[in-house]
Write a protein that holds these residues in place. Structure first.
Motif, PDB file in Angstrom:
ATOM      1  N   THR A   1     105.319  -7.633  57.451  1.00 38.84           N
ATOM      2  CA  THR A   1     105.460  -6.393  58.213  1.00 38.84           C
ATOM      3  C   THR A   1     105.352  -5.161  57.315  1.00 38.84           C
ATOM      4  O   THR A   1     106.002  -5.089  56.272  1.00 38.84           O
ATOM      5  N   PHE A   2     104.536  -4.194  57.766  1.00 36.48           N
ATOM      6  CA  PHE A   2     104.295  -2.977  57.004  1.00 36.48           C
ATOM      7  C   PHE A   2     104.668  -1.708  57.768  1.00 36.48           C
ATOM      8  O   PHE A   2     104.695  -0.624  57.186  1.00 36.48           O
ATOM      9  N   GLY A   3     104.919  -1.811  59.077  1.00 38.76           N
ATOM     10  CA  GLY A   3     105.166  -0.596  59.838  1.00 38.76           C
ATOM     11  C   GLY A   3     105.922  -0.839  61.119  1.00 38.76           C
ATOM     12  O   GLY A   3     106.173  -1.984  61.519  1.00 38.76           O
TER      13      GLY A   3
ATOM     14  N   MET B   1     107.228  -3.247  52.516  1.00 38.63           N
ATOM     15  CA  MET B   1     106.820  -4.516  53.116  1.00 38.63           C
ATOM     16  C   MET B   1     108.038  -5.419  53.256  1.00 38.63           C
ATOM     17  O   MET B   1     108.864  -5.517  52.352  1.00 38.63           O
ATOM     18  N   ARG B   2     108.136  -6.071  54.393  1.00 44.17           N
ATOM     19  CA  ARG B   2     109.235  -6.984  54.656  1.00 44.17           C
ATOM     20  C   ARG B   2     108.721  -8.175  55.462  1.00 44.17           C
ATOM     21  O   ARG B   2     107.570  -8.207  55.892  1.00 44.17           O
ATOM     22  N   ILE B   3     109.601  -9.126  55.684  1.00 42.95           N
ATOM     23  CA  ILE B   3     109.337 -10.251  56.574  1.00 42.95           C
ATOM     24  C   ILE B   3     110.116 -10.023  57.867  1.00 42.95           C
ATOM     25  O   ILE B   3     111.227  -9.484  57.836  1.00 42.95           O
ATOM     26  N   VAL B   4     109.562 -10.427  58.991  1.00 40.01           N
ATOM     27  CA  VAL B   4     110.287 -10.457  60.256  1.00 40.01           C
ATOM     28  C   VAL B   4     110.139 -11.861  60.836  1.00 40.01           C
ATOM     29  O   VAL B   4     109.021 -12.332  61.059  1.00 40.01           O
ATOM     30  N   VAL B   5     111.274 -12.529  61.034  1.00 43.62           N
ATOM     31  CA  VAL B   5     111.303 -13.888  61.584  1.00 43.62           C
ATOM     32  C   VAL B   5     112.097 -13.814  62.880  1.00 43.62           C
ATOM     33  O   VAL B   5     113.321 -13.939  62.878  1.00 43.62           O
TER      34      VAL B   5
ATOM     35  N   LYS C   1     117.716 -13.098  57.738  1.00 43.98           N
ATOM     36  CA  LYS C   1     116.653 -13.959  57.199  1.00 43.98           C
ATOM     37  C   LYS C   1     115.382 -13.173  56.907  1.00 43.98           C
ATOM     38  O   LYS C   1     114.493 -13.667  56.203  1.00 43.98           O
ATOM     39  N   SER C   2     115.267 -11.980  57.452  1.00 44.20           N
ATOM     40  CA  SER C   2     114.032 -11.191  57.335  1.00 44.20           C
ATOM     41  C   SER C   2     114.134 -10.251  56.132  1.00 44.20           C
ATOM     42  O   SER C   2     114.480  -9.080  56.276  1.00 44.20           O
ATOM     43  N   GLY C   3     113.831 -10.779  54.950  1.00 44.49           N
ATOM     44  CA  GLY C   3     113.992 -10.027  53.717  1.00 44.49           C
ATOM     45  C   GLY C   3     113.204  -8.723  53.698  1.00 44.49           C
ATOM     46  O   GLY C   3     112.071  -8.658  54.173  1.00 44.49           O
ATOM     47  N   LYS C   4     113.797  -7.687  53.119  1.00 46.38           N
ATOM     48  CA  LYS C   4     113.216  -6.347  53.103  1.00 46.38           C
ATOM     49  C   LYS C   4     112.719  -5.987  51.705  1.00 46.38           C
ATOM     50  O   LYS C   4     113.126  -6.574  50.708  1.00 46.38           O
TER      51      LYS C   4
END
Length: 320
Positions: free
Chosen positions: A209-211, A225-229, A236-239
């Motif tokens: 994820t970028f935006g 940039m991060r993860i979204v789960v 769990k969605s590291g930033k």
């Protein structure tokens, strides 16, 4: 397969922000406005702000979008969990503007045939960006519905060619002590580390994820940039990621290390299993009002038909 929680309507058509903003202005004129936001005085001061930052064009994706009304930009950017900046929900919005976001590189290594370090612009260009509307639910039993922009993490992982030994993906968040007052505390061992099983990371729902709202991620929401789960609890969605590492063994994540009796590796949303200190059977949507009725929490955050097969045969009470 029919998915009752999905829609053929574009995410931007679910509830336009202008409609959302008009609805929120009714609350702003009342004494309960800060409670309606569920946020700090900083959020109250930012009620009339529009989305800010560089525009991040993305194609609409209806396949992976919920049909729920999205939260406003103000709610999404002023009510955050980002312990590097402090434990208060308003701390990230207050301090995150001090983060150094440029230059920014991310190392992708470990059990891959093509380890690589990419800057943020190269990462954005690696695959077409698309907007999806996901619910992000925190373990404290509150939730937000957010129009994220990015692409499936699988695109990046395929690019580096995982080896047969790659069973888990480990995400590491940046540490900037001069900008992050929270890392001077002993709340967690820094840097923040999270992880997924390889099949979870490769699932198309898992978003690099970028935006959000058509703009670059704000720092308090995990820039750049991060993860979204979306079927797991928000932690769990590291930033603000600086490393993505593939390995053969299950990692010990930050919250597993800090409180193993409360936080397991999987963190799938399971309303039938209470947290040791509170129920997870219901949730409060940020922006609904402090006295609004709570709503039932859905298994896997509403994505059960898409992800339940990943855990076939597992005891989701033991593997929490």
């Amino acid at each position: 397969m029919q998915r009752p929680w999905k829609t053929d309507v574009a995410p931007s058509d679910i509830t336009p922000e202008s409609v959302w903003r008009g609805r929120r202005r009714l609350l702003q004129g009342a004494a309960l406005a800060p409670l309606a936001l569920g946020a700090s005085p900083l959020a109250h001061a930012a009620l009339d702000n529009q989305p800010t930052g560089p525009v991040l064009p993305a194609q609409r994706n209806t396949e992976w979008s919920t049909n729920e009304a999205v939260n406003s930009w103000q709610e999404i950017t002023t009510y955050n969990n980002f312990y590097e900046f402090g434990t208060g929900k308003g701390d990230p919005a207050q301090y995150a503007n001090k983060m150094q976001l440029s230059p920014w590189t991310v190392q992708i290594d470990g059990a891959v045939r093509k380890p690589i370090t990419l800057d943020i612009d190269d990462l954005r260009r690696l695959a077409p960006l698309e907007e999806r509307v996901y619910r992000l639910r925190c373990v404290e039993a509150w939730s937000l519905v957010i129009p994220w922009a990015g692409y499936s993490l699988a695109h990046l992982l395929k690019h580096v060619e995982p080896t047969e030994e790659a069973k888990y993906v480990v995400f590491t968040t940046v540490v900037q002590p001069e900008a992050m007052p929270g890392v001077r505390s002993n709340i967690l061992d820094w840097p923040y580390v999270e992880g997924l099983r390889m099949d979870e990371a490769m699932h198309p729902l898992t978003l690099l994820t970028f935006g959000l709202y058509g703009h670059d991620l704000p720092a308090q929401d995990g820039a750049p940039m991060r993860i979204v789960v979306p079927w797991k609890y928000g932690f769990k969605s590291g930033k603000s990621l600086v490393r993505i590492h593939l390995q053969s063994t299950q990692p010990t994540t930050s919250w597993m290390r800090a409180a193993p009796q409360e936080y397991g590796f999987y963190a799938n949303v399971n309303p039938a299993v209470p947290h040791p200190r509170w129920s997870q059977a219901t949730e409060r949507r940020i922006g609904s009002g402090f006295f609004a009725a709570r709503i039932p929490t859905r298994p896997f955050n509403g994505y059960e038909k898409d992800v339940a097969d990943l855990y076939k045969g597992m005891d989701l009470r033991r593997n929490f």
